[in-house]
Design an enzyme around this catalytic site. Sequence first.
Site: not given
Length: 425
Positions: A192-194, A197
């Site tokens: 999950h790439c912040p 998003g």
Amino acid sequence: MMGERAPDRRRLYQVWKGSNKFLFGGRLIFGPDAGSLFLSTVLIACPLAGLCFQCVTKLSSGSSERQPLGLPVLLSTILLGLSDLAFLFLTSSRDPGIVPRNARPPEQAEGGGDGDGDPVAAADDDVVTASTEWVMTSAANPHLRLPRTRDVAVAGGHVVRVKYCDTCLLYRPPRASHCSICNNCVQKFDHHCPWVGQCIGLRNYRFFFLFISTSTFLCLYVFVLSWLNIAAQRPRHGGSLLRSMTGEPLSLVLIVYTFVVAWFVGGLTVFHIYLMSTNQTTYENFRYRYDEKENPYNRGLLANVSEVFCTGMPPSMNNFRAWVELPAPAPPETFVDGGPFTSRNKIDLEMGYKGVVQMQRPAGVPAILQGLHYAEMEKNSASFHIKDRQTAEAPDPFMIPEEPPHPAAVGASSPTVFVHDNGVE
């Protein structure tokens, strides 16, 4: 039928149980931290805007000297910047490969087997082995259980182990994992790439790699052009590089900024080049999945790269704009005083059912008492109880009771005297 409510119809994205955010009627899907998309856009646009400003300044100066920041650089900067932002948007706004969750657990087995440790019967093409850990799927019946893991055959004859997801109520497909941020199981889950998003999975990994590789190229692009612009100003400052740097402060800021960012996105790009060439995901690599065993998905460098860029995009497993019908709430069995039977509408077993407009009886009243006619009992006893309560005198709490006379005193009493009109007898 009168009294029945029509089922409530809504779009799937309106009742979606994940943590995603939807725009334009479910056509775009983002993660719960989609606000970071704005920050990423600013970090990309700011250095490009600075470089474009320098290009426009050099073009408008009218200098006859040859400048590295000209019209070709301006156009190529705009094109690269728009491409990078497009890859960012495509990564963040599409379904990464969400696996639809089940409304109820899959096929269940009582006791988890036949009592001899034999595996539970599975779906077709699944190779199921006995599991030492079982999942209780029903709190009402603890004997209905499922094995925690299941072995599944994949391409090439390899057997991989998949896990049961307690949230989505399904056995995850191979290479899928549950994202705790988005609250979804995602096919070929990478991470999950912040910064975007969104989860990175099967359906957006291609655009994610293009985004980080383009960002790396843009950092190097701005870094080199800024140095060339400073070097072009040396003749004006007597060949001094230091004076040229102080004369171009914007180029100096861009050099420092892109140098720092290039280490981050550049390292990330190199890492994903390694993952793509070996057909791994970030999740698998961090879990050391293939350090001690063969990777069943590694088909060679060219085949692995071709799988990312040259294969067709698999369709989404979810139609977020589809209509779904929500079950209508069941009508209450008994209504008291025009409203549903609640704890406020108590039942007095002496006075009967107050305000009942239907013939049903609440389930809490014993069956032996439901057939009694409390209204008739009240009518028959009203003439006695009410009249006695009205005529009876209230006792005086301060009254002292008199002692009854002694029997001897009653016998020795004086004779009775009768008085007539003509005298005394």
